[in-house]
Design a protein around this motif. Structure first.
Motif, mmCIF file in Angstrom:
data_model
loop_
_atom_site.group_PDB
_atom_site.id
_atom_site.type_symbol
_atom_site.label_atom_id
_atom_site.label_comp_id
_atom_site.label_asym_id
_atom_site.label_seq_id
_atom_site.Cartn_x
_atom_site.Cartn_y
_atom_site.Cartn_z
ATOM 1 N N ASP A 153 -45.813 9.341 -23.167
ATOM 2 C CA ASP A 153 -45.624 8.275 -24.161
ATOM 3 C C ASP A 153 -44.247 8.356 -24.804
ATOM 4 N N VAL A 154 -43.835 9.555 -25.160
ATOM 5 C CA VAL A 154 -42.533 9.760 -25.792
ATOM 6 C C VAL A 154 -41.423 9.380 -24.815
ATOM 7 N N ASP A 155 -41.531 9.814 -23.571
ATOM 8 C CA ASP A 155 -40.512 9.492 -22.572
ATOM 9 C C ASP A 155 -40.455 7.992 -22.298
ATOM 10 N N ALA A 156 -41.608 7.343 -22.252
ATOM 11 C CA ALA A 156 -41.643 5.894 -22.018
ATOM 12 C C ALA A 156 -40.980 5.148 -23.178
ATOM 13 N N PHE A 157 -41.236 5.586 -24.400
ATOM 14 C CA PHE A 157 -40.621 4.936 -25.543
ATOM 15 C C PHE A 157 -39.107 5.150 -25.537
ATOM 16 N N ALA A 158 -38.673 6.360 -25.209
ATOM 17 C CA ALA A 158 -37.237 6.641 -25.147
ATOM 18 C C ALA A 158 -36.570 5.765 -24.089
ATOM 19 N N ALA A 159 -37.224 5.567 -22.951
ATOM 20 C CA ALA A 159 -36.680 4.700 -21.908
ATOM 21 C C ALA A 159 -36.605 3.256 -22.392
ATOM 22 N N GLN A 160 -37.612 2.820 -23.130
ATOM 23 C CA GLN A 160 -37.613 1.456 -23.660
ATOM 24 C C GLN A 160 -36.462 1.261 -24.659
ATOM 25 N N VAL A 161 -36.237 2.239 -25.512
ATOM 26 C CA VAL A 161 -35.132 2.169 -26.475
ATOM 27 C C VAL A 161 -33.807 2.067 -25.726
ATOM 28 N N PHE A 162 -33.622 2.900 -24.699
ATOM 29 C CA PHE A 162 -32.398 2.872 -23.907
ATOM 30 C C PHE A 162 -32.211 1.495 -23.260
ATOM 31 N N ASN A 163 -33.273 0.953 -22.676
ATOM 32 C CA ASN A 163 -33.188 -0.349 -22.020
ATOM 33 C C ASN A 163 -32.846 -1.451 -23.018
ATOM 34 N N CYS A 164 -33.375 -1.362 -24.234
ATOM 35 C CA CYS A 164 -33.035 -2.341 -25.277
ATOM 36 C C CYS A 164 -31.552 -2.255 -25.631
ATOM 37 N N TYR A 165 -31.020 -1.048 -25.669
ATOM 38 C CA TYR A 165 -29.598 -0.849 -25.956
ATOM 39 C C TYR A 165 -28.740 -1.484 -24.856
ATOM 40 N N PRO A 167 -20.796 5.255 -5.232
ATOM 41 C CA PRO A 167 -21.269 5.464 -3.861
ATOM 42 C C PRO A 167 -20.235 4.961 -2.858
ATOM 43 N N GLY A 168 -19.854 5.822 -1.943
ATOM 44 C CA GLY A 168 -18.852 5.466 -0.949
ATOM 45 C C GLY A 168 -17.427 5.605 -1.462
ATOM 46 N N GLY A 169 -17.278 5.918 -2.737
ATOM 47 C CA GLY A 169 -15.943 6.047 -3.320
ATOM 48 C C GLY A 169 -15.464 7.481 -3.295
ATOM 49 N N ARG A 170 -14.214 7.652 -3.654
ATOM 50 C CA ARG A 170 -13.622 8.992 -3.623
ATOM 51 C C ARG A 170 -13.502 9.634 -4.983
ATOM 52 N N GLU A 171 -13.541 8.840 -6.043
ATOM 53 C CA GLU A 171 -13.331 9.410 -7.365
ATOM 54 C C GLU A 171 -14.448 9.001 -8.317
ATOM 55 N N ALA A 172 -14.593 9.800 -9.330
ATOM 56 C CA ALA A 172 -15.513 9.455 -10.406
ATOM 57 C C ALA A 172 -14.765 8.601 -11.416
ATOM 58 N N ARG A 173 -15.464 7.652 -12.024
ATOM 59 C CA ARG A 173 -14.863 6.799 -13.046
ATOM 60 C C ARG A 173 -15.591 7.010 -14.365
ATOM 61 N N PRO A 174 -14.888 6.831 -15.482
ATOM 62 C CA PRO A 174 -15.571 6.951 -16.774
ATOM 63 C C PRO A 174 -16.555 5.799 -16.972
ATOM 64 N N VAL A 175 -17.689 6.125 -17.537
ATOM 65 C CA VAL A 175 -18.742 5.152 -17.786
ATOM 66 C C VAL A 175 -19.282 5.382 -19.194
ATOM 67 N N ALA A 176 -19.461 4.300 -19.935
ATOM 68 C CA ALA A 176 -20.048 4.408 -21.267
ATOM 69 C C ALA A 176 -21.496 4.873 -21.152
ATOM 70 N N THR A 177 -21.933 5.624 -22.135
ATOM 71 C CA THR A 177 -23.322 6.091 -22.146
ATOM 72 C C THR A 177 -24.088 5.386 -23.257
ATOM 73 N N GLY A 178 -25.387 5.393 -23.106
ATOM 74 C CA GLY A 178 -26.264 4.853 -24.136
ATOM 75 C C GLY A 178 -27.192 5.945 -24.620
ATOM 76 N N PRO A 179 -27.956 5.672 -25.641
ATOM 77 C CA PRO A 179 -28.796 6.704 -26.240
ATOM 78 C C PRO A 179 -29.909 7.161 -25.313
ATOM 79 N N SER A 180 -30.135 8.428 -25.297
ATOM 80 C CA SER A 180 -31.315 9.020 -24.692
ATOM 81 C C SER A 180 -31.836 9.954 -25.759
ATOM 82 N N LEU A 181 -32.890 9.560 -26.401
ATOM 83 C CA LEU A 181 -33.331 10.239 -27.607
ATOM 84 C C LEU A 181 -33.800 11.647 -27.337
ATOM 85 N N GLY A 182 -33.464 12.533 -28.226
ATOM 86 C CA GLY A 182 -33.890 13.917 -28.118
ATOM 87 C C GLY A 182 -32.825 14.850 -28.635
#
Length: 117
Positions: free
Chosen positions: A11-23, A48-63
């Motif tokens: 239940d806690v993990d499902a709610f945290a996923a829902q919060v993230f998806n809302c964000y 995928p298929g690329g040679r370098e990693a790129r910066p990506v914004a993160t969203g909340p994952s509660l905990g």
């Protein structure tokens, strides 16, 4: 007792996923899905298929270990507004699970939708 603990964790993990998806949905609605807001907490992801990693914004994952953007930054203000509807419930989760932040978008080099058989 073990079954009840597992159900509570689910239940806690499902709610945290829902919060993230809302964000993420709020970022899309505001036109910030592809944009980086000043103050975004970022991670680096490979393409995928690329040679370098790129910066990506993160969203909340509660905990525990949740380190968000600075409160006064544009990213911090946006995140606080996006999470305001679940504020007190989200705060209660901070002690209920462990976790950090998740990538708010994934880079796709070649995205295709195919009909299944």
């Amino acid at each position: 007792a073990l079954l009840a603990d597992a159900a509570r964790r689910a239940d806690v993990d499902a709610f945290a996923a829902q919060v993230f998806n809302c964000y993420v949905a709020a970022r899309i609605r505001a036109g910030h899905f592809e944009d980086d807001l000043r103050g975004d907490v970022q991670t680096r992801l490979g393409v995928p298929g690329g040679r370098e990693a790129r910066p990506v914004a993160t969203g909340p994952s509660l905990g525990g270990g949740h380190e968000g953007p600075a409160a006064a930054s544009p990213s911090g203000i946006f995140e606080a507004e996006a999470l305001a509807p679940v504020g007190s419930a989200a705060a209660a989760l901070m002690d209920a699970r462990s976790g950090g932040r998740r990538a708010a978008r994934l880079h796709c080099a070649d995205l295709r939708v195919m009909q299944g058989s």
